[in-house]
Write a protein that holds these residues in place. Structure first.
Motif, PDB file in Angstrom:
ATOM      1  N   MET A  54       1.015  -1.061  -0.040  1.00 29.22           N
ATOM      2  CA  MET A  54      -0.060   0.080   0.162  1.00 29.22           C
ATOM      3  C   MET A  54       0.773   1.408   0.018  1.00 29.22           C
ATOM      4  N   HIS A  57       0.419   1.060  -3.943  1.00 28.70           N
ATOM      5  CA  HIS A  57      -0.899   0.759  -4.541  1.00 28.70           C
ATOM      6  C   HIS A  57      -1.937   1.066  -3.673  1.00 28.70           C
ATOM      7  N   SER A  58      -3.170   1.541  -4.289  1.00 28.55           N
ATOM      8  CA  SER A  58      -4.368   1.613  -3.513  1.00 28.55           C
ATOM      9  C   SER A  58      -5.228   0.469  -3.920  1.00 28.55           C
ATOM     10  N   VAL A  59      -6.335   0.255  -2.992  1.00 27.52           N
ATOM     11  CA  VAL A  59      -7.499  -0.349  -3.808  1.00 27.52           C
ATOM     12  C   VAL A  59      -8.540   0.403  -3.434  1.00 27.52           C
ATOM     13  N   ALA A  60      -8.523   1.575  -4.138  1.00 27.88           N
ATOM     14  CA  ALA A  60      -9.720   2.727  -3.898  1.00 27.88           C
ATOM     15  C   ALA A  60     -11.147   2.263  -3.809  1.00 27.88           C
ATOM     16  N   ASN A  98     -11.924   4.793   2.314  1.00 30.55           N
ATOM     17  CA  ASN A  98     -11.373   3.730   1.246  1.00 30.55           C
ATOM     18  C   ASN A  98     -10.146   3.724   1.157  1.00 30.55           C
ATOM     19  N   VAL A 100      -6.994   4.056   0.105  1.00 33.07           N
ATOM     20  CA  VAL A 100      -6.088   4.737  -0.512  1.00 33.07           C
ATOM     21  C   VAL A 100      -4.844   5.144   0.409  1.00 33.07           C
ATOM     22  N   ASN A 101      -3.751   5.211  -0.405  1.00 34.04           N
ATOM     23  CA  ASN A 101      -2.694   5.798   0.139  1.00 34.04           C
ATOM     24  C   ASN A 101      -2.635   7.480  -0.235  1.00 34.04           C
ATOM     25  N   PRO A 105       0.681   9.719  -7.627  1.00 29.12           N
ATOM     26  CA  PRO A 105       1.115   8.687  -8.469  1.00 29.12           C
ATOM     27  C   PRO A 105       2.334   9.454  -9.522  1.00 29.12           C
ATOM     28  N   ASP A 118      -4.071   1.516  -9.447  1.00 34.96           N
ATOM     29  CA  ASP A 118      -4.809   1.088  -8.413  1.00 34.96           C
ATOM     30  C   ASP A 118      -5.063  -0.405  -8.681  1.00 34.96           C
ATOM     31  N   SER A 120      -7.773  -2.017  -7.450  1.00 38.83           N
ATOM     32  CA  SER A 120      -9.146  -2.620  -7.140  1.00 38.83           C
ATOM     33  C   SER A 120      -9.622  -3.870  -8.005  1.00 38.83           C
ATOM     34  N   THR A 122      -7.691  -5.526 -10.375  1.00 40.50           N
ATOM     35  CA  THR A 122      -6.852  -6.330 -10.920  1.00 40.50           C
ATOM     36  C   THR A 122      -7.053  -7.729 -11.022  1.00 40.50           C
TER      37      THR A 122
END
Ligand code: HEC
Length: 267
Positions: A54, A57-60, A98, A100-101, A105, A118, A120, A122
Motif C-alpha cells: 500500500m 498501490h491503493s485499492v480505492a 476508502n 487509498v494511500n 502517482p 490502483d 481494485s 486487477t
C-alpha cells in the motif's frame, strides 16, 4: 461527427491493444488455488497488502469497514491492525475510508518509470493465477533500472518488494544443441540446420527468510485478497443464486398444481 466516431474507434482499439500487450499471456501461469471464502486467508492477504504494497498501490474501490464486515473482523480490529494510511490532510485514515494511500502517482512514476496502478480491479482483469505467478516471477536483471525483471510481466517497473521473504532468483537458459542422428547429419549437410532448442526457467540464487512453500502461501493469501477486493459480492453471489434456484423449483411445483386445479373441470 465522423472524426468523433473515428476517434472513439481508435481509442477503443488502442485500449484493447494495451490490455492485450500488458497481459503477456505467453508465459504458462501457475495455479493459484485460492479460496476467497477462506476468511483467514483473505485477512492474512490484507495484512500483507497494507504492509508491503500500500506504500505504492491503493485499492480505492474498497472501504476498510467493508473488509471488516466481509471477513468477520470488528471495525476496531481493522482500525488497529490494518490501517496505516493517512488521508490528504495527514490524519490517520478512518475505518469508513476508502483504501487509498496518500501518495501522488506522479511522484512514483518519476522513480519507477510507471505509476503503480490502483489494484481494485486487477483480480478481475488479470485473474488470480496471473497475480500469483507474477509475484513469484521476479528475477535479478542488472540491465533494468530496478535491478529486477519479471517473466510474467517483462520489463515491469515494480521492484521486487517481497525479496526479503522470497530471496533472489535468476533466469537460467538451457539450450540443447540440434539433435544428433539423422537430424544431425542433415544439419551437417547444411540441409535443415536446426536451431538449438532453448528453455528458460527461474532458479533460486539466494534464499529468503522463509521456505518456498511458505512464500507461495503468502503470495496465495495476497492473491486471495486482491481477487476478493475485485468483487466483494462474489462471497454472497453464489448463496443468493442457490436460493433463487430453490425458489424457482418450489414455485414451479406450486404453479404445476395450480394449473392442474384450474384446468381440472375443463374437458
Ligand atoms: C515501490 C512501489 C511498489 C510497491 C511497494 C509495490 N508495487 Fe506493484 N507496481 C509498482 C509499479 C510502479 C507498477 C507498474 C509497473 C509497470 O507498469 O511497469 C506495479 C505493478 C503491479 C501489478 C501489475 C498491475 C497491472 O495489472 O499492470 C501488480 C499486480 C502489483 N504491482 C502488485 C503488487 C503487490 C501485490 C504488491 C505488494 C506485495 C506491490 N505491487 C507492491 C510499484 C510497486
Amino acid at each position: 461527427m465522423k472524426k468523433l466516431l473515428a476517434g472513439i474507434v481508435l481509442s477503443t482499439a488502442a485500449l484493447f491493444s494495451q490490455v492485450l500487450l500488458a497481459s503477456g499471456d505467453t508465459v504458462p501461469l501457475d495455479k493459484a488455488n485460492i479460496d476467497v471464502h477462506n476468511q483467514e486467508s483473505v485477512i492474512r492477504g490484507a495484512k500483507y497488502f497494507v504492509n508491503y504494497c500500500m506504500g505504492c498501490h491503493s485499492v480505492a474501490f474498497s472501504r476498510y469497514n467493508r473488509l471488516a464486515a466481509d471477513t468477520g473482523l470488528t471495525d476496531k480490529q481493522v482500525q488497529e491492525n490494518l490501517i496505516f494510511t493517512s488521508g490528504k490532510d495527514g490524519e490517520m485514515s478512518k475505518v469508513g475510508d476508502n483504501m487509498v494511500n496518500a501518495m501522488r502517482p506522479d511522484d512514483v512514476e518519476e522513480g519507477f518509470g510507471a505509476a503503480p496502478p490502483d489494484l481494485s480491479l486487477t483480480g478481475r482483469l488479470r485473474g488470480g493465477d496471473w497475480i500469483y505467478s507474477y509475484l513469484k516471477a521476479f528475477y535479478v536483471d542488472p540491465t533494468r533500472p530496478m535491478g529486477v525483471n519479471n517473466t510474467v510481466f517483462p520489463n515491469v517497473g515494480m521492484p521486487h518488494v517481497l525479496w526479503e521473504l522470497q530471496g533472489w532468483q535468476k533466469l537460467e537458459k538451457n539450450c540443447t544443441p540440434a539433435a544428433g542422428g539423422e537430424q544431425g547429419k542433415a544439419a551437417a549437410d547444411g540441409a535443415h540446420a536446426e536451431a538449438p532448442h532453448c528453455t528458460e526457467h527461474l532458479v533460486n540464487m539466494k534464499p529468503g527468510k522463509i521456505s518456498g512453500p511458505e512464500y507461495n502461501q503468502i503470495v496465495r493469501d495476497i492473491t486471495a485478497f486482491l481477487v476478493y477486493v475485485s468483487e466483494p459480492a462474489q462471497l454472497h453471489r453464489k448463496t443468493i443464486g442457490i436460493f433463487v434456484l430453490l425458489f424457482m423449483v418450489l414455485f414451479g411445483v406450486v404453479a404445476y398444481f395450480l394449473k392442474k386445479e384450474y384446468w381440472k373441470d375443463v374437458h
